[in-house]
Design a protein around this motif. Structure first.
Motif, short mmCIF file in Angstrom:
data_model
loop_
_atom_site.label_atom_id
_atom_site.label_comp_id
_atom_site.label_asym_id
_atom_site.label_seq_id
_atom_site.Cartn_x
_atom_site.Cartn_y
_atom_site.Cartn_z
N ASP A 82 0.84 -1.20 0.00
CA ASP A 82 0.00 0.00 0.00
C ASP A 82 0.87 1.25 0.00
OD1 ASP A 82 -2.60 -1.24 0.20
OD2 ASP A 82 -2.08 -1.74 2.27
N HIS A 83 0.42 2.25 -0.77
CA HIS A 83 1.11 3.55 -0.81
C HIS A 83 0.05 4.64 -0.83
CE1 HIS A 83 3.83 6.77 -1.83
NE2 HIS A 83 3.24 6.99 -2.99
N THR A 84 0.09 5.53 0.15
CA THR A 84 -0.84 6.65 0.19
C THR A 84 -0.28 7.79 -0.65
OG1 THR A 84 -1.65 6.08 2.40
CG2 THR A 84 -2.03 8.33 1.66
N ALA A 85 -1.02 8.15 -1.70
CA ALA A 85 -0.57 9.21 -2.59
C ALA A 85 -1.01 10.58 -2.11
CB ALA A 85 -1.09 8.96 -4.00
N TRP A 86 -2.22 10.63 -1.52
CA TRP A 86 -2.77 11.93 -1.11
C TRP A 86 -3.82 11.70 -0.04
CZ3 TRP A 86 -7.68 14.09 -1.04
CH2 TRP A 86 -7.75 15.48 -0.94
N SER A 87 -3.87 12.59 0.94
CA SER A 87 -4.92 12.52 1.94
C SER A 87 -5.14 13.90 2.54
CB SER A 87 -4.61 11.49 3.04
OG SER A 87 -3.41 11.84 3.72
N ALA A 88 -6.39 14.17 2.88
CA ALA A 88 -6.75 15.46 3.47
C ALA A 88 -7.88 15.25 4.46
CB ALA A 88 -7.17 16.45 2.39
N ARG A 89 -7.86 16.02 5.52
CA ARG A 89 -8.85 15.90 6.58
C ARG A 89 -9.50 17.25 6.82
NH1 ARG A 89 -5.61 14.19 9.98
NH2 ARG A 89 -5.23 16.11 11.15
N ALA A 90 -10.83 17.27 6.84
CA ALA A 90 -11.57 18.50 7.14
C ALA A 90 -11.48 18.82 8.62
CB ALA A 90 -13.03 18.35 6.72
N ASP A 92 -13.78 20.58 10.16
CA ASP A 92 -15.17 20.41 10.61
C ASP A 92 -16.02 20.15 9.37
OD1 ASP A 92 -15.93 23.02 9.49
OD2 ASP A 92 -14.86 23.87 11.20
N THR A 93 -17.30 19.90 9.57
CA THR A 93 -18.15 19.49 8.46
C THR A 93 -18.35 20.59 7.42
OG1 THR A 93 -20.11 20.11 9.76
CG2 THR A 93 -19.39 17.80 9.86
N THR A 94 -18.09 21.84 7.77
CA THR A 94 -18.23 22.91 6.78
C THR A 94 -17.20 22.80 5.67
OG1 THR A 94 -16.78 24.46 7.98
CG2 THR A 94 -19.14 24.47 8.54
N GLU A 95 -16.12 22.03 5.90
CA GLU A 95 -15.08 21.85 4.88
C GLU A 95 -15.26 20.57 4.07
OE1 GLU A 95 -11.36 24.29 6.87
OE2 GLU A 95 -11.39 22.11 7.04
N ASN A 96 -16.31 19.81 4.33
CA ASN A 96 -16.47 18.53 3.64
C ASN A 96 -16.56 18.68 2.13
OD1 ASN A 96 -16.38 17.27 6.09
ND2 ASN A 96 -18.48 16.48 6.03
N MET A 173 -10.04 5.68 -3.96
CA MET A 173 -10.34 6.96 -3.30
C MET A 173 -11.42 6.73 -2.26
SD MET A 173 -11.94 10.37 -5.08
CE MET A 173 -13.08 11.42 -4.20
N THR A 174 -11.19 7.22 -1.05
CA THR A 174 -12.19 7.16 0.01
C THR A 174 -12.41 8.56 0.56
OG1 THR A 174 -10.55 6.74 1.75
CG2 THR A 174 -11.50 4.81 0.65
N LEU A 175 -13.58 8.79 1.11
CA LEU A 175 -13.89 10.07 1.74
C LEU A 175 -14.11 9.92 3.23
CD1 LEU A 175 -16.37 11.56 -0.90
CD2 LEU A 175 -13.94 12.07 -0.61
N PRO A 185 -16.60 15.20 9.98
CA PRO A 185 -15.63 15.79 9.05
C PRO A 185 -15.08 14.74 8.08
CG PRO A 185 -15.23 16.56 11.28
CD PRO A 185 -16.26 15.47 11.39
N ALA A 186 -14.93 15.14 6.83
CA ALA A 186 -14.42 14.24 5.80
C ALA A 186 -12.95 13.93 6.05
CB ALA A 186 -14.58 14.86 4.42
#
Length: 209
Positions: A82-90, A92-96, A173-175, A185-186
């Motif tokens: 497994d290799h994580t290419a990109w990830s982002a975390r909100a 709060d829910t306003t950034e989902n 891709m997962t959210l 939050p996403a």
């Protein structure tokens, strides 16, 4: 703004995969040596630096990426990388919505880049696309009910080749595993997995039998 927790560019993803394509896959699938010195030499043969063991072995590549060599048991066969290419975390829910838009844009860029290297995928679709593929190995993905309830994984592309012991390549891709209608939050992620094509989940065999 959302927090970026991994940010490998599509070009960096392709460069990592170019190196992976040419490695000795039978040796990888056979498993990671448990002896420390042997494990270090084993990793050096692939230009990897061992980091730590956690449900497999984490290594650093010559290009600065991080791989997880997953095994069911310590010293057992490697079932996937497994290799994580990109990830982002909100925050709060306003950034989902923003996180989703960022993930979609990076997905398109990564898929386009991988098409340039691997050609068109054998399968490409979203959580609700008919004919969702099966992959080798235990727990490759959640079942159809989970996908329907959580839209997880959100997008998937799969490449298969006829070369013996060549990996099945998966871009996913997962959210975040959130029930539809849920409000958390996403936590988006785009990852590349290289699956051992000969490793079949015994539970899947039993269902087919």
């Amino acid at each position: 703004m959302p927090a970026l927790t991994a940010d490998r560019t599509p070009d960096q993803l392709v460069a990592e995969l170019e190196r992976l394509i040419g490695i000795d896959w039978p040796t990888v699938w056979a498993g990671v040596p448990q002896d420390t010195e042997k494990r270090t030499r084993w990793c050096q043969a692939f230009d990897w630096r061992p980091l730590w063991s956690d449900a497999g072995l984490r290594v650093r590549t010559a290009l600065g990426g991080r791989l997880n060599l997953a095994s069911a048991v310590p010293g057992g066969p490697v079932t996937r990388i497994d290799h994580t290419a990109w990830s982002a975390r909100a925050r709060d829910t306003t950034e989902n919505a923003l996180v989703t838009d960022l993930a979609e844009a990076r997905w398109t860029a990564c898929l386009t880049a991988l098409r340039g290297l691997l050609g068109n995928p054998a399968w490409n679709g979203t959580w609700d696309t008919p004919g969702f593929p099966e992959l080798p190995g235990p727990g490759a993905w959640p079942d159809a009910r989970w996908r329907a309830d959580h839209r997880d994984p959100y997008r998937v592309a799969v490449w298969r080749f006829q070369v013996p012991q060549a990996p099945v390549f998966e871009l996913r891709m997962t959210l975040g595993a959130t029930p539809q209608g849920g409000s958390v939050p996403a936590n988006a992620r785009i990852g590349l997995a290289c699956h051992d094509p000969d490793h079949v989940d015994s539970r899947r065999q039993a269902r087919r039998g």
